[in-house]
Design an enzyme around this catalytic site. Structure first.
Site, short mmCIF file in Angstrom:
data_model
loop_
_atom_site.label_atom_id
_atom_site.label_comp_id
_atom_site.label_asym_id
_atom_site.label_seq_id
_atom_site.Cartn_x
_atom_site.Cartn_y
_atom_site.Cartn_z
N CYS A 171 -1.26 5.42 9.99
CA CYS A 171 -0.02 4.74 10.40
C CYS A 171 -0.31 3.40 11.02
O CYS A 171 -1.15 3.29 11.91
CB CYS A 171 0.70 5.51 11.50
SG CYS A 171 1.17 7.12 11.07
N CYS A 204 6.77 -7.59 7.07
CA CYS A 204 7.91 -7.10 7.85
C CYS A 204 8.45 -8.26 8.66
O CYS A 204 7.68 -9.11 9.13
CB CYS A 204 7.43 -5.98 8.79
SG CYS A 204 8.77 -5.10 9.61
N CYS A 231 6.47 -5.68 15.82
CA CYS A 231 6.02 -4.69 16.80
C CYS A 231 4.56 -4.98 17.11
O CYS A 231 3.75 -5.15 16.20
CB CYS A 231 6.20 -3.28 16.26
SG CYS A 231 7.92 -3.00 15.78
N CYS A 265 3.47 8.40 1.50
CA CYS A 265 4.00 7.39 2.42
C CYS A 265 4.19 6.11 1.62
O CYS A 265 3.22 5.55 1.11
CB CYS A 265 3.00 7.21 3.56
SG CYS A 265 3.49 5.94 4.73
N CYS A 320 1.49 -2.91 15.68
CA CYS A 320 1.52 -2.56 14.25
C CYS A 320 0.83 -3.65 13.42
O CYS A 320 1.16 -4.83 13.54
CB CYS A 320 2.96 -2.39 13.80
SG CYS A 320 3.11 -2.16 12.02
N GLU A 339 0.83 -1.19 0.00
CA GLU A 339 0.00 0.00 0.00
C GLU A 339 0.87 1.25 0.00
O GLU A 339 1.96 1.28 0.59
CB GLU A 339 -0.93 -0.01 1.21
CG GLU A 339 -1.96 -1.12 1.06
CD GLU A 339 -2.92 -1.25 2.25
OE1 GLU A 339 -4.05 -1.67 2.03
OE2 GLU A 339 -2.52 -0.95 3.38
N1 SAH Z 1 9.18 0.01 9.96
C1 SAH Z 1 9.39 1.38 10.12
C2 SAH Z 1 8.50 2.26 9.27
C3 SAH Z 1 7.04 1.90 9.14
S1 SAH Z 1 5.98 2.19 10.49
C4 SAH Z 1 9.27 1.75 11.58
O1 SAH Z 1 8.83 0.94 12.36
O2 SAH Z 1 9.66 2.87 11.93
C5 SAH Z 1 5.73 3.95 10.53
C6 SAH Z 1 5.33 4.46 11.92
O3 SAH Z 1 4.00 4.07 12.29
C7 SAH Z 1 6.25 3.90 13.00
O4 SAH Z 1 6.61 4.87 13.93
C8 SAH Z 1 5.35 2.87 13.65
O5 SAH Z 1 5.81 2.58 14.92
C9 SAH Z 1 4.02 3.57 13.61
N2 SAH Z 1 2.89 2.66 13.83
C10 SAH Z 1 2.83 1.34 13.57
N3 SAH Z 1 1.62 0.86 13.92
C11 SAH Z 1 0.90 1.89 14.40
C12 SAH Z 1 -0.44 2.01 14.90
N4 SAH Z 1 -1.27 0.98 14.92
N5 SAH Z 1 -0.85 3.22 15.29
C13 SAH Z 1 -0.02 4.29 15.21
N6 SAH Z 1 1.24 4.23 14.75
C14 SAH Z 1 1.70 3.04 14.35
FE1 SF4 Z 2 7.73 -3.50 10.98
FE2 SF4 Z 2 5.50 -2.32 11.85
FE3 SF4 Z 2 7.57 -2.62 13.51
FE4 SF4 Z 2 7.72 -0.84 11.50
S1 SF4 Z 2 6.32 -0.75 13.25
S2 SF4 Z 2 9.30 -2.35 12.11
S3 SF4 Z 2 6.53 -1.93 9.91
S4 SF4 Z 2 6.38 -4.29 12.57
#
Ligand code: SAH
Ligand code: SF4
Length: 392
Positions: free
Chosen positions: A369, A136, A140, A129, A143, A116
């Site tokens: 995000c 991934c 996390c 974005c 996420c 996406e």
């Molecule tokens: N993998 C990279 C970039 C993608 S995520 C990283 O982790 O930085 C982009 C941002 O969105 C990151 O700061 C991530 O922690 C945040 N993010 C992920 N899931 C989210 C959620 N459910 N609500 C708000 N922010 C989120």
């Molecule tokens: Fe991967 Fe989501 Fe963690 Fe970013 S926030 S490193 S996309 S699992």
């Protein structure tokens, strides 16, 4: 999440392109790689500098995909190019437009995989974005993308291609001969879509070099932000070889909590990460680092957390971006209350740091995000696995 907002969705039924056997896609090749490809296809060495400049300008300045339209090249040379190369960007399978103007593209890449790409228009800028991986490897726990296993890294062409397909959709390519228009719809790019960009380092670097090239799309390195979960060994390399702005998914102020939220913390903990970050502004000659901090109710949002945060980052030129948690089906967390987010922001602000609260955009189309995930990928985790990883 408000699902009542009006959504328009149009499935673009573009004809499926037939795979053109053996031809090289020029999109995503660095200047050096393109030079080598042109020579290999029979471009005389004496001409290659000029030809490279011409082709580059057609592809990246004017957004032309068809060699027949590259009118300052001789007919024979156009035929030579068409025999060896294609200029292709990934296919847009569907486009959704949120009530707030955010556009989410579902993009199909080779092998039938999907990622996406999200365009977020604001008054003074338009941010794209982009994704760097399908899924991934990291997990996390807050996420959505992290619930999807890694399928594969995107190629440099697929990363640059996301910028190009957004410009196609927004009608942003300049027309030859028209007066120069300085207003840009895609004025900023953030590597904050699906995937961990520093685990696909070479392709992300090459793609950003193409995007930054002054003869083409020409985005300044200060308008590109790479977000990482904290892949320490690659951070200094990113400063030297990419030089864009850096955002770090920080999200917690103790190793105990960060281990649960961003499990890669078990490999490179808060202290190791901060030691590396201290050098980034100098190495990349940039002003400050963005610390991203997702606000999770009763997990990381106390006043004590806010005070610990400012203590931890003391001495690092920084901005703290507070991200209200965006929910997704099965998510094991809740968004902090607004008063809590504001109280947290206030402590950070009073300590001397900009502490903007990121307004969720495109929530009605799951474009915010951390909500990105390709529904078509089968390899996914159960809600039990997700909860276990979150330590619940
Ligand atoms: N993998 C990279 C970039 C993608 S995520 C990283 O982790 O930085 C982009 C941002 O969105 C990151 O700061 C991530 O922690 C945040 N993010 C992920 N899931 C989210 C959620 N459910 N609500 C708000 N922010 C989120
Ligand atoms: Fe991967 Fe989501 Fe963690 Fe970013 S926030 S490193 S996309 S699992």
């Amino acid at each position: 999440m408000t699902l009542s907002a009006p959504i328009t969705q149009d499935v673009l039924t573009l004809p499926r392109k037939l795979p053109e056997g053996g031809k090289t896609n020029l999109v995503g090749l660095t200047r050096d790689q393109l030079r080598a490809a042109l020579i290999a296809a029979g471009t005389p060495e004496k001409q290659v500098k000029m030809r490279l400049g011409q082709v580059w300008q057609w592809v990246y300045h004017f957004g032309i995909r068809d060699f027949a339209q590259m009118t300052n090249l001789s007919k024979d040379y156009r035929a030579l190019l068409a025999e060896h190369f294609v200029v292709e960007v990934p296919e847009v399978v569907s486009r959704q437009i949120s009530a707030d103007g955010t556009r989410k593209y579902l993009v199909r890449i080779a092998g039938g995989h999907e990622v996406e790409t999200v365009y977020i228009p604001e008054e003074t800028r338009g941010t794209l974005c982009i994704s760097s991986q399908v899924g991934c490897t990291l997990t996390c726990s807050f996420c959505h993308t992290g619930t999807q296993k890694l399928v594969r890294n995107l190629t440099a062409g697929e990363i640059v291609g996301q910028v190009m397909l957004a410009r196609d959709d927004l009608g942003e390519w300049p027309v030859a001969g028209a007066p120069k228009d300085e207003t840009r719809m895609v004025s900023n790019v953030v590597l904050m879509g699906m995937g961990e960009p520093l685990y696909n380092f070479e392709n992300v670097r090459d793609a950003m070099q193409v995007v930054m090239d002054g003869e083409g799309i020409s985005l300044s390195r200060r308008r590109i932000t790479l977000s990482t979960s904290g892949i320490v060994p690659e951070i200094a390399r990113a400063a030297e070889e990419i030089g864009c702005l850096l955002a770090v998914s920080f999200h917690a102020t103790t190793d105990e909590v960060r281990d649960r939220l961003v499990p890669v913390n078990k490999k490179w903990n808060i202290k190791t990460l901060l030691d590396t970050l201290r050098d980034y502004p100098r190495l990349s000659n940039s002003e400050r680092i963005t610390f991203e901090y997702v606000m999770l109710k009763d997990v990381n949002d106390s006043d004590a957390d806010a005070r610990r945060l400012v203590k931890l980052i003391a001495g690092i030129p920084a901005k703290i971006n507070l991200i209200p948690f965006n929910e997704w089906p099965g998510a094991p967390y809740q968004r902090s209350d607004w008063e809590r987010i504001e109280a947290f922001a206030d402590i950070v602000y009073k300590a001397g740091y900009a502490s903007p609260i990121r307004t969720p955009r495109g929530e009605d189309i799951m474009a915010a995000c951390g909500q990105l995930k390709s529904a078509t990928e089968r390899a996914r985790k159960s809600s039990k696995e997700i909860a276990a990883e979150a330590g619940l």
